[in-house]
Design an enzyme around this catalytic site. Sequence first.
Site: not given
Length: 846
Positions: A535, A539-541, A653
Amino acid sequence: MIIYFAKKFLLLQTFLLFVFSQFGTSQNVSDGFLTISKHIRDGQVLVSKGENFALGFFSPGVSTNRYVGIWYNKAPENPVVWVANRDNPINDSSGILSIDAHGNLVLRVKDQNQSIWSTNITSKSTNKSTFAQLLDSGNLQLALDKTSEVLWQSFDYPTDTNLPNMELGLDRSTGLSRILTSSKSKDDPGTGNCSYVLNTNSSSPELYLYKSNILLWRSGHWNGIGWSGLPQLSKSNLLYNYSLVNNQTETTISWTEILPGTFQRSVVNELGYIERLLSRDTREGGKKWISLGKMPDKLCDNYGKCGTFGKCQLHNDTRFECTCLPGFQPKSPSEWLSRNASGGCVRKRGQESICKSGDGFVTVENVKLPDSSVAQLDEKLRFEECEQKCRQNCSCTAYGGVATEEQVGCLRWHGDLIDTSVLDGGGQNLYVRVDALELGHSNGFFANKRRLAIMIVALLVTPLLIFLSAYWLIRRKRKARERQLKFFIDATTSSTTFQDSQKLDEGRRKPDLPIFDISTILTATDNFSPTKRLGQGGFGPVYKGQLANGQEIAVKALSRSSRQGTEEFKNEVTLIAKLQHRNLVRLFGCCIHKEEKMLIYEYMPNKSLDFFIFDEIGRQLLDWSKRFEIISGIARGVLYLHQDSRLKIIHRDLKTSNVLLDAAMNPKISDFGLARMFGDDQIEANTKRVVGTYGYMAPEYAMEGLYSTKSDVFSYGVLTLEIISGKKNNHYHVASPWLNLIGHAWDLWMEGKALDIVDSSLGQAYPAHEVSRCIQIGLLCVQEQAMDRPTMIEIVFMLGNETPLPAPKKPAFINRRNISNGQDSSSSTGALGSINDVTMSALEAR
Ligand SMILES: *[C@@H]1O[C@H](CO)[C@@H](O)[C@H](O)[C@H]1NC(C)=O
Ligand SMILES: *[C@@H]1O[C@H](CO)[C@@H](O)[C@H](O)[C@H]1NC(C)=O
Ligand SMILES: *[C@@H]1O[C@H](CO)[C@@H](O)[C@H](O)[C@H]1NC(C)=O
Ligand SMILES: *[C@@H]1O[C@H](CO)[C@@H](O)[C@H](O)[C@H]1NC(C)=O
Ligand SMILES: *[C@@H]1O[C@H](CO)[C@@H](O)[C@H](O)[C@H]1NC(C)=O
Ligand SMILES: *[C@@H]1O[C@H](CO)[C@@H](O)[C@H](O)[C@H]1NC(C)=O
Ligand SMILES: *[C@@H]1O[C@H](CO)[C@@H](O)[C@H](O)[C@H]1NC(C)=O
Ligand SMILES: *[C@@H]1O[C@H](CO)[C@@H](O)[C@H](O)[C@H]1NC(C)=O
Ligand SMILES: *[C@@H]1O[C@H](CO)[C@@H](O)[C@H](O)[C@H]1NC(C)=O
Ligand SMILES: *[C@@H]1O[C@H](CO)[C@@H](O)[C@H](O)[C@H]1NC(C)=O
Ligand SMILES: *[C@@H]1O[C@H](CO)[C@@H](O)[C@H](O)[C@H]1NC(C)=O
Ligand SMILES: *[C@@H]1O[C@H](CO)[C@@H](O)[C@H](O)[C@H]1NC(C)=O
């Protein structure tokens, strides 16, 4: 004396055995074994070792016929999963299942030599000494005494039920083809008219459901992790783990259960659908079967609903629409007008019109790609080359990617395109070949615009590239920041570039740092294969991988906005990798390659909490006691971050998608410490950059960028209310007078009806007192003033003890709908920061 008693005992035992066998109710066999001297007769059952399954005689429905079958021993209703003599019932209770002198498992009737059913593996001339065993998977195996070599197994001869670890499809070495066939009816398990077959003839296998040779439904092609026509299943991979083997010796599909403590099966129903069922625990202690969905379900699921070259689009349960693919028109306009699309569509200007200069492709978006049995599959071909390949052959009518990402893999259709339908969420693009005229007509504007765009880009990029190459050549040693081309595309195409640089890295590596080689990561993730992609995180894949030692890992690529230098980053990872708690996801280390930074985490098979609590099926799997465990587990994890660990980390987060679940559904917090790695390590500070997700951010943090442990407490409160209600704080129904979940919970609390917020899938099966306490704790956490909110240690204490709780004050963000929607408020204070921060800030509207 002893011998005397032993003899007496033996006599007694023999007598008892005699009595029992005479009356047909002798003891059940509970070790799962049948041998030449141990048989079962009608009335007895053979139970597998772990007692999951039982084998014995039964009569289905109102029938009085006797069948030998395997059924769930512990699941409700004890559904039968396999029948031996489905077409050959016994009409009385004289059946005996035994192993005969030749080593076959046979079913016969008392006093008769003729067998009613037999495994037929040995002939009269080859006597073998065998035993049969019912396994806990529901598989009945017949094996050789000496070597335990399996000669026969019920999984190879399935009836109407597919169980985990059972293979469907073709074994070319033995010629064995395993298909599911429905029963005749509820009362007759005989071979019925519906079958569920893996098409092993084409290069791209699909599952087909037939009723008396009429194709009812197909699964869509295999996209590497699941069936493309069932995006809801393959996307989350929440409940099943499919694996397809397609090589010279076999083409088979099987799946394993992911969730522990559940039973799952799929059944082909005689009415013409396949249904997947799951048994889950209920609070009362029992289990209950729930349907995870049937196929075909909606109108457009029916195979070829709109004929050849047609496209089906569903509007509602009773209304669908057929349209022709670009370049095609209804074969019989009159039939089409009378709402009969079965004739399909034909090419407007005939087949000859394509394959001439100026032809091209028109994109049909978001569809279940057509029947792939007439398609050619090139799994290794880069998607960019797919169009070229299709152009080269005049019989090629369309192409498409294998997976949604369209990076590797190419499917090309030769001939008719059948059964294309619009898939809401999770469809793919189909590129249909059209003639020049059509390209001008239907797509001309865009096509020209695209060409223009390509030309402009080419004009701009070419000198840039030349400049860059020159720059790179001159300042080779310096980090090539300009190389903003996507790393992962490089990784899949040219792994050689990494080999070179790896040597450079080795010199600098310190042995005690948890730093992984890029080569290790490339091997573990199959060069960042799209099929390994789990997914896209904030922040990135994220990719799944497996290290050489078998350890499964998740590789998270960080976007380039980190302001830290490589050394600082390494130090930070080293510190955070030392944090260990049962409610935190383990960070194993990192990998740094040129400008790329990757974090290597422990892999969590069950995905994240949001897949469960916001999902129609998933939420049913979480009863209250599980939810309470999750609420408490998260609290302990956050407490550890806040004060028990040496680092004092504020997560910043905390949200459902950052809470992962392990195999036993224990919560594990992920992505902690990311904010630190990005260089903001002051505590109780003011930051220009807001990391977080709208809906979870405390007011002082969202508006003023002020953060402290109390901002995590706020997020925790939102999480708790979400877990209790199964609703997203931020995604509140438009019709509701409340802006969000917090507001709704607060109003109900004030009216003394707090429990109305509880997820309806919990029914009434929860302890009202405990739930109400948790709601109150949730409300205490989301209070407007940070100082009013409890600390994490207080929360852990309140969850574990029955002490009186303070009354919550008015929460933050409960304004009515018309005022603002939060996003304005944060952007108006400029908290969004610069462009660089967009990837980090991840103010996703969820
Ligand atoms: C054998 O198992 C069946 C079905 O589970 C049960 O009804 C029966 O009572 C058992 N018999 C004995 C002797 O345990
Ligand atoms: C059961 O079937 C056998 C032959 O298969 C027949 O001889 C017998 O009469 C039947 N018994 C009953 C009760 O129908
Ligand atoms: C069964 O076989 C035995 C020996 O092979 C024979 O003596 C007997 O008559 C047979 N019984 C029947 C009912 O055919
Ligand atoms: C076993 O073989 C016999 C005769 O060859 C056949 O009638 C019977 O259907 C076979 N049984 C099974 C279960 O394949
Ligand atoms: C197999 O067993 C049967 C019954 O015991 C016996 O009659 C036969 O001779 C045996 N055949 C071989 C090849 O051993
Ligand atoms: C199966 O199909 C045949 C012919 O198509 C029909 O006669 C029969 O009734 C069907 N059987 C069932 C159980 O639906
Ligand atoms: C595969 O091909 C064989 C032989 O051509 C045919 O009998 C079979 O029905 C085909 N299977 C499917 C699923 O189309
Ligand atoms: C096909 O795959 C199976 C399962 O992975 C494996 O056992 C078999 O050796 C493979 N056959 C070939 C020819 O690669
Ligand atoms: C489906 O849509 C049509 C037309 O929009 C409408 O008449 C019909 O009532 C709808 N059916 C359902 C079940 O909503
Ligand atoms: C639709 O058209 C086909 C021929 O293309 C015809 O065989 C079929 O009976 C028609 N169906 C209906 C419901 O009119
Ligand atoms: C085009 O593709 C078809 C189907 O795969 C194949 O039979 C044919 O030989 C190909 N033609 C050329 C020119 O490659
Ligand atoms: C999925 O299945 C494969 C092979 O069957 C297995 O190696 C893997 O561990 C499974 N994954 C999960 C999450 O169960």
